[in-house]
Structures are given as structure tokens and as C-alpha cells.
Design a protein around this motif. Structure first.
Motif, mmCIF file in Angstrom:
data_model
loop_
_atom_site.group_PDB
_atom_site.id
_atom_site.type_symbol
_atom_site.label_atom_id
_atom_site.label_comp_id
_atom_site.label_asym_id
_atom_site.label_seq_id
_atom_site.Cartn_x
_atom_site.Cartn_y
_atom_site.Cartn_z
ATOM 1 N N HIS A 117 26.703 -27.819 -10.430
ATOM 2 C CA HIS A 117 25.319 -27.831 -9.957
ATOM 3 C C HIS A 117 24.878 -26.430 -9.551
ATOM 4 O O HIS A 117 25.633 -25.669 -8.964
ATOM 5 C CB HIS A 117 25.168 -28.782 -8.769
ATOM 6 C CG HIS A 117 25.532 -30.195 -9.110
ATOM 7 N ND1 HIS A 117 24.729 -30.996 -9.875
ATOM 8 C CD2 HIS A 117 26.628 -30.929 -8.812
ATOM 9 C CE1 HIS A 117 25.304 -32.170 -10.032
ATOM 10 N NE2 HIS A 117 26.459 -32.156 -9.397
ATOM 11 N N GLN A 118 23.621 -26.132 -9.824
ATOM 12 C CA GLN A 118 23.077 -24.807 -9.543
ATOM 13 C C GLN A 118 23.114 -24.494 -8.052
ATOM 14 O O GLN A 118 23.411 -23.373 -7.656
ATOM 15 C CB GLN A 118 21.648 -24.708 -10.064
ATOM 16 C CG GLN A 118 21.055 -23.324 -9.885
ATOM 17 C CD GLN A 118 19.633 -23.227 -10.390
ATOM 18 O OE1 GLN A 118 18.951 -24.219 -10.523
ATOM 19 N NE2 GLN A 118 19.200 -22.030 -10.671
ATOM 20 N N ILE A 119 22.844 -25.471 -7.199
ATOM 21 C CA ILE A 119 22.827 -25.221 -5.754
ATOM 22 C C ILE A 119 24.213 -24.796 -5.261
ATOM 23 O O ILE A 119 24.333 -23.930 -4.389
ATOM 24 C CB ILE A 119 22.285 -26.445 -4.969
ATOM 25 C CG1 ILE A 119 22.035 -26.094 -3.511
ATOM 26 C CG2 ILE A 119 23.219 -27.628 -5.078
ATOM 27 C CD1 ILE A 119 20.867 -25.190 -3.290
ATOM 28 N N LYS B 55 24.685 -21.255 -6.320
ATOM 29 C CA LYS B 55 23.867 -20.369 -5.487
ATOM 30 C C LYS B 55 24.535 -20.132 -4.132
ATOM 31 O O LYS B 55 24.588 -18.999 -3.649
ATOM 32 C CB LYS B 55 22.484 -20.976 -5.297
ATOM 33 C CG LYS B 55 21.520 -20.082 -4.564
ATOM 34 C CD LYS B 55 20.144 -20.720 -4.496
ATOM 35 C CE LYS B 55 19.173 -19.866 -3.728
ATOM 36 N NZ LYS B 55 17.851 -20.491 -3.643
ATOM 37 N N LYS B 56 25.078 -21.189 -3.527
ATOM 38 C CA LYS B 56 25.764 -21.048 -2.236
ATOM 39 C C LYS B 56 26.956 -20.111 -2.353
ATOM 40 O O LYS B 56 27.155 -19.236 -1.512
ATOM 41 C CB LYS B 56 26.229 -22.420 -1.730
ATOM 42 C CG LYS B 56 25.123 -23.292 -1.214
ATOM 43 C CD LYS B 56 25.676 -24.635 -0.787
ATOM 44 C CE LYS B 56 24.568 -25.599 -0.424
ATOM 45 N NZ LYS B 56 25.092 -26.941 -0.096
#
Length: 72
Positions: A46-48, A51-52
Motif C-alpha cells: 500500500h502507498q500509505i 510513504k510512512k
């Protein structure tokens, strides 16, 4: 060095498989504009999550960069 939201640039790209592009963008590149340092992450589904992890890595990189810069 500090990370202000206006100093960050986020870019994303879709997953490639054998030259074909599949799905929504998942890979993330976070760039700290004042220093020019950047981190790319595309290991999570997942992109999130990518990103984290990119933000955590960039924070560590900026801390190391600031430490090295202060030694010079």
C-alpha cells in the motif's frame, strides 16, 4: 535539520511488471527540497505504508546529514 511540510515533495508511481504498468501508484519518492536529499520506497503493498517508511528513512537521513555537516 527540520522537515516542514512545505519543504517536502511527494511523487508516486505504479508498479511495473515485465514492462507493463499495473494498478494504482504504490511506489513513493519523498524529496527534501532544501537539501536535495530523497528516499524511494516501493516494497510495501500500500502507498500509505511506503510513504510512512519513506518519511522515517528521510528523517534518519536528514539527522545523519545534519550530524555530518556539523562535523565539517
Amino acid at each position: 535539520m527540520s522537515m516542514k511540510p512545505e519543504d517536502l515533495q511527494f511523487d508516486a508511481w505504479p508498479k511495473r511488471l515485465k514492462g507493463m504498468i499495473f494498478g494504482m501508484p504504490k511506489g513513493v519518492q519523498v524529496t527534501h527540497l532544501p537539501s536535495g536529499l530523497f528516499v524511494c520506497v516501493d516494497c510495501h503493498r500500500h502507498q500509505i505504508d511506503n510513504k510512512k517508511e519513506a518519511m522515517q528513512k528521510l528523517e534518519a537521513l536528514l539527522a545523519e546529514y545534519g550530524h555530518l555537516k556539523s562535523e565539517i
